[in-house]
Design an enzyme around this catalytic site. Structure first.
Site, mmCIF file in Angstrom:
data_model
loop_
_atom_site.group_PDB
_atom_site.id
_atom_site.type_symbol
_atom_site.label_atom_id
_atom_site.label_comp_id
_atom_site.label_asym_id
_atom_site.label_seq_id
_atom_site.Cartn_x
_atom_site.Cartn_y
_atom_site.Cartn_z
ATOM 1 N N LYS A 40 -106.358 -4.895 7.115
ATOM 2 C CA LYS A 40 -106.785 -6.475 7.157
ATOM 3 C C LYS A 40 -106.118 -7.149 6.071
ATOM 4 O O LYS A 40 -106.346 -7.048 4.733
ATOM 5 C CB LYS A 40 -108.151 -6.535 6.827
ATOM 6 C CG LYS A 40 -108.871 -7.637 7.296
ATOM 7 C CD LYS A 40 -108.826 -8.928 7.119
ATOM 8 C CE LYS A 40 -108.838 -9.354 5.708
ATOM 9 N NZ LYS A 40 -108.343 -10.519 4.954
ATOM 10 N N GLU A 43 -107.977 -1.352 -6.595
ATOM 11 C CA GLU A 43 -106.844 -1.752 -7.862
ATOM 12 C C GLU A 43 -107.295 -3.352 -8.002
ATOM 13 O O GLU A 43 -107.213 -4.102 -6.980
ATOM 14 C CB GLU A 43 -105.362 -1.770 -7.141
ATOM 15 C CG GLU A 43 -104.426 -1.187 -8.001
ATOM 16 C CD GLU A 43 -103.999 -2.445 -8.581
ATOM 17 O OE1 GLU A 43 -104.436 -3.331 -9.221
ATOM 18 O OE2 GLU A 43 -102.789 -2.917 -8.319
ATOM 19 N N CYS A 81 -100.473 -8.187 -10.674
ATOM 20 C CA CYS A 81 -101.605 -7.493 -11.235
ATOM 21 C C CYS A 81 -101.304 -6.787 -12.515
ATOM 22 O O CYS A 81 -101.994 -6.760 -13.329
ATOM 23 C CB CYS A 81 -102.367 -6.379 -10.240
ATOM 24 S SG CYS A 81 -101.244 -5.070 -9.677
ATOM 25 N N GLU A 127 -107.922 -13.077 -16.120
ATOM 26 C CA GLU A 127 -106.709 -13.006 -15.644
ATOM 27 C C GLU A 127 -106.118 -14.388 -14.777
ATOM 28 O O GLU A 127 -107.170 -14.579 -14.124
ATOM 29 C CB GLU A 127 -106.858 -12.063 -14.552
ATOM 30 C CG GLU A 127 -105.616 -11.791 -13.292
ATOM 31 C CD GLU A 127 -105.769 -10.493 -12.484
ATOM 32 O OE1 GLU A 127 -106.652 -10.535 -11.841
ATOM 33 O OE2 GLU A 127 -105.278 -9.831 -12.370
HETATM 34 P P1 NAI Z 1 -109.824 -11.270 -2.859
HETATM 35 O O1 NAI Z 1 -109.954 -10.263 -3.561
HETATM 36 O O2 NAI Z 1 -111.032 -11.950 -2.480
HETATM 37 O O3 NAI Z 1 -109.024 -10.987 -1.840
HETATM 38 C C1 NAI Z 1 -108.279 -9.863 -1.365
HETATM 39 C C2 NAI Z 1 -108.396 -9.297 -0.075
HETATM 40 O O4 NAI Z 1 -109.760 -8.929 0.219
HETATM 41 C C3 NAI Z 1 -108.193 -10.330 1.202
HETATM 42 O O5 NAI Z 1 -107.599 -9.634 2.034
HETATM 43 C C4 NAI Z 1 -109.511 -10.773 1.416
HETATM 44 O O6 NAI Z 1 -109.650 -11.264 2.893
HETATM 45 C C5 NAI Z 1 -110.303 -9.538 1.258
HETATM 46 N N1 NAI Z 1 -111.851 -9.742 1.360
HETATM 47 C C6 NAI Z 1 -112.399 -10.909 0.545
HETATM 48 N N2 NAI Z 1 -113.946 -10.757 0.583
HETATM 49 C C7 NAI Z 1 -113.921 -9.641 1.077
HETATM 50 C C8 NAI Z 1 -115.283 -8.744 1.552
HETATM 51 N N3 NAI Z 1 -116.184 -9.084 1.232
HETATM 52 N N4 NAI Z 1 -115.003 -7.639 2.372
HETATM 53 C C9 NAI Z 1 -113.884 -7.201 2.485
HETATM 54 N N5 NAI Z 1 -112.790 -7.426 2.217
HETATM 55 C C10 NAI Z 1 -112.754 -8.826 1.748
HETATM 56 O O7 NAI Z 1 -108.803 -12.211 -3.767
HETATM 57 P P2 NAI Z 1 -108.601 -13.932 -3.613
HETATM 58 O O8 NAI Z 1 -109.728 -14.607 -3.411
HETATM 59 O O9 NAI Z 1 -107.749 -14.310 -2.609
HETATM 60 O O10 NAI Z 1 -108.024 -14.115 -4.968
HETATM 61 C C11 NAI Z 1 -108.845 -14.499 -6.235
HETATM 62 C C12 NAI Z 1 -108.255 -13.733 -7.491
HETATM 63 O O11 NAI Z 1 -108.143 -12.257 -7.431
HETATM 64 C C13 NAI Z 1 -106.896 -14.163 -7.865
HETATM 65 O O12 NAI Z 1 -107.047 -15.262 -8.446
HETATM 66 C C14 NAI Z 1 -106.373 -12.918 -8.867
HETATM 67 O O13 NAI Z 1 -106.970 -13.252 -9.979
HETATM 68 C C15 NAI Z 1 -107.250 -12.001 -8.230
HETATM 69 N N6 NAI Z 1 -106.241 -11.117 -7.221
HETATM 70 C C16 NAI Z 1 -105.677 -9.897 -7.788
HETATM 71 C C17 NAI Z 1 -104.887 -9.137 -7.154
HETATM 72 C C18 NAI Z 1 -104.085 -8.098 -7.628
HETATM 73 O O14 NAI Z 1 -102.891 -7.576 -7.447
HETATM 74 N N7 NAI Z 1 -104.879 -7.067 -8.341
HETATM 75 C C19 NAI Z 1 -104.487 -9.799 -5.704
HETATM 76 C C20 NAI Z 1 -104.931 -10.861 -5.280
HETATM 77 C C21 NAI Z 1 -105.832 -11.379 -6.190
#
Ligand code: NAI
Ligand code: MG
Length: 489
Positions: A186, A261, A295, A393
């Site tokens: 996904k 992660e 990250c 972050e």
């Molecule tokens: P997110 O963690 O919500 O999204 C990442 C993935 O999880 C996407 O594919 C999203 O569709 C999916 N997702 C969201 N809610 C879900 C659920 N309830 N069940 C299953 N899958 C779900 O991140 P978002 O909102 O795009 O970004 C917010 C913050 O997260 C950023 O500002 C950043 O600080 C952090 N982030 C960290 C990353 C990393 O590499 N550790 C990558 C992206 C965001």
């Protein structure tokens, strides 16, 4: 710099906009779509199939069928051969994948090309390991033989973020395939294109239908349904702490293992005996690479007082040289991923300003760029330990600097947050640096370099930064379950 500029016309072929399930493109069961946006222009690039429970169910069933059939019956070496073939095919098609990525997330084409090369390396590493994951024999004395068999866990779910869309797909799907698992991916709703193209490429290389499936859509819809599906036996997630917690709780309902992660607030500790030129050089990519949406970015500089000014002066001089612009212009930095991320970064910058911290460089939108989610490389110092900028972050091109006097104080500042992904140390005194490596609470410690490691070295976090490790052989073991076989002689 003479990096080539690109245009939209350089992308030959169409934008993928359908799910890829059981070896075929398909529209959403509901026929609904969602837009994916080019963050350099704020324009909609494509309307992509919007997956929900029904789409996830089709994909997971296809993956389960493949898992029990053709994929299971292939030898590990044959699986590896297919993965090598996939790496070669991706290498040959690198420019198309890079342009898709650049359009979808805004990163400069040279960065996207680097990401694609990284994916090829990931595929090859895991391909080579496919027939080398061995069990063990256990000595139980003269009356028994006992050994372990490593078996694929089954259908695996891969929930991927938008900062390295294709790279994150490969990081977890390649070891899953090497282990003999099948996969349902996904991708993030902001960046579905390369994942969809990747699934098609797998199919054209001869992967049996159902081995690699991609369902596009939103997290609360497609993502949550994937985690909950009873046939899914393992989950890998990269993204925010809040979403990681939700996924872990949902996984617990089905007693499914999850690798999480979840990002960091990674301190780069620069001691007074450090090679400052080296440190300030690494800090540019560490803090601003991928516009800070990494990250493991060096998002927190902990500087010993006597060298703080000199380090920041050098960092600012280096950062001023960075070119910011649309991904196709192929400069050094592109935009942030979305309006939401742009607003989040602006909120942090406003909080920083009002708290008395000093903005040394940047601090907002580059004046020449009116459209797109652009933020100029920003350096903020005189930040105290309680400031949100020092604790949270930001996920944008914002370097935050704090000063310390003793190594003990630096250790305390470094370990004082909930995060524990990466800590870095710059010092010429290797024994001092190794002492810190021991004392820092982090999944990785880097000494006199940043972004050290690649596909071979395990990565992951402690504390709020997550659970489990990806990359390297531990990355493959995530997808293998141990069966013990005991025989009475
Ligand atoms: P997110 O963690 O919500 O999204 C990442 C993935 O999880 C996407 O594919 C999203 O569709 C999916 N997702 C969201 N809610 C879900 C659920 N309830 N069940 C299953 N899958 C779900 O991140 P978002 O909102 O795009 O970004 C917010 C913050 O997260 C950023 O500002 C950043 O600080 C952090 N982030 C960290 C990353 C990393 O590499 N550790 C990558 C992206 C965001
Ligand atoms: Mg997009």
């Amino acid at each position: 710099m003479s990096d080539r500029r690109y245009s939209r016309a350089d992308l030959k072929g169409e934008l993928p906009d359908a799910h890829f399930i059981d070896g075929a493109r398909c529209k959403a069961v509901s026929r609904e779509t969602f837009p994916t946006i080019d963050p350099s222009t704020e324009e909609t690039l494509a309307s992509v199939a919007r997956g929900r429970d029904g789409d996830i169910d089709l994909a997971v069933r296809a993956a389960d069928h493949a898992q029990r059939g053709e994929w299971r019956n292939m030898t590990p070496a044959e699986r590896g051969r297919l993965m090598f073939k996939l790496a070669d095919a991706l290498e040959a098609d690198a420019e198309r994948f890079a342009l898709l990525e650049t359009l979808d997330v805004g990163k400069p084409v040279k960065e996207s090309l680097g990401d694609v090369r990284g994916v090829c390396a990931t595929l090859r590493y895991n391909a080579g390991a496919a027939d080398k994951m061995e069990g063990s024999t256990i000595p139980l004395g003269p009356s028994f033989i006992d050994f372990t068999m490593l078996e694929p866990v089954g259908v695996t779910a891969h929930i991927v973020p938008w900062n390295y869309p294709l790279g994150m797909v490969a990081r977890s799907v390649a070891p899953a395939l090497a282990a003999g698992c099948t996969a349902v991916v996904k991708p993030a709703e902001q960046s579905p294109l390369t994942a969809l193209a990747f699934a098609e490429l797998c199919h054209s290389c001869g992967f049996p239908p159902g081995v690699v499936n991609v369902v596009a859509g939103y997290g609360e819809e497609a993502g949550a349904a994937l985690v909950a599906h009873p046939l899914v036996r393992g989950i890998t997630f990269t993204g925010s702490v809040a979403t990681g917690r939700k996924i872990y709780m949902n996984a617990a309902q089905g007693l499914k293992p999850a690798v999480l992660e979840l990002g960091g607030k990674n301190p780069m500790i620069v001691l007074e005996d450090a090679d400052l030129e080296r440190a300030a050089f690494d800090a540019v990519d560490g803090a601003f690479g991928n516009s800070g949406q990494v990250c493991s970015s060096s998002s927190r500089f902990l500087l010993q007082r006597s060298i703080a000014e000199e380090f920041l002066g050098r960092l600012a001089a280096n950062a001023k040289k960075l070119g910011v612009g649309p991904g196709l212009d192929n400069l050094d930095l592109g935009p942030l991923i979305s309006q939401q991320q742009y607003d989040k970064v602006q909120t942090y910058l406003a909080a920083g300003r009002s708290s008395g911290a000093r903005v040394r460089l940047g601090g907002g939108r580059p004046p020449s760029l009116e459209r797109g989610y652009f933020v100029a490389p920003t350096i903020i110092d005189q930040v105290d330990a309680g400031n949100v900028l020092a604790r949270e972050e930001v996920f944008g091109p914002v370097a935050v600097a704090q000063v310390f006097d003793s190594v003990a104080e630096a250790t305390q500042l470094a370990n004082g947050l909930g995060y524990g992904l990466v800590s870095g140390v710059y010092s010429q005194d290797i024994s001092q640096a190794l002492k810190l490596a021991r004392d820092l609470e982090a999944g990785s410690v880097w000494i006199n370099g940043w972004f050290i490691g690649g596909v071979q070295a395990p990565t992951g976090g402690v504390k709020d930064s997550g659970i489990g490790r990806e990359r390297g052989l531990p990355g493959i073991r995530n997808y293998l379950s141990i069966k013990n076989v005991g025989i009475r002689l």
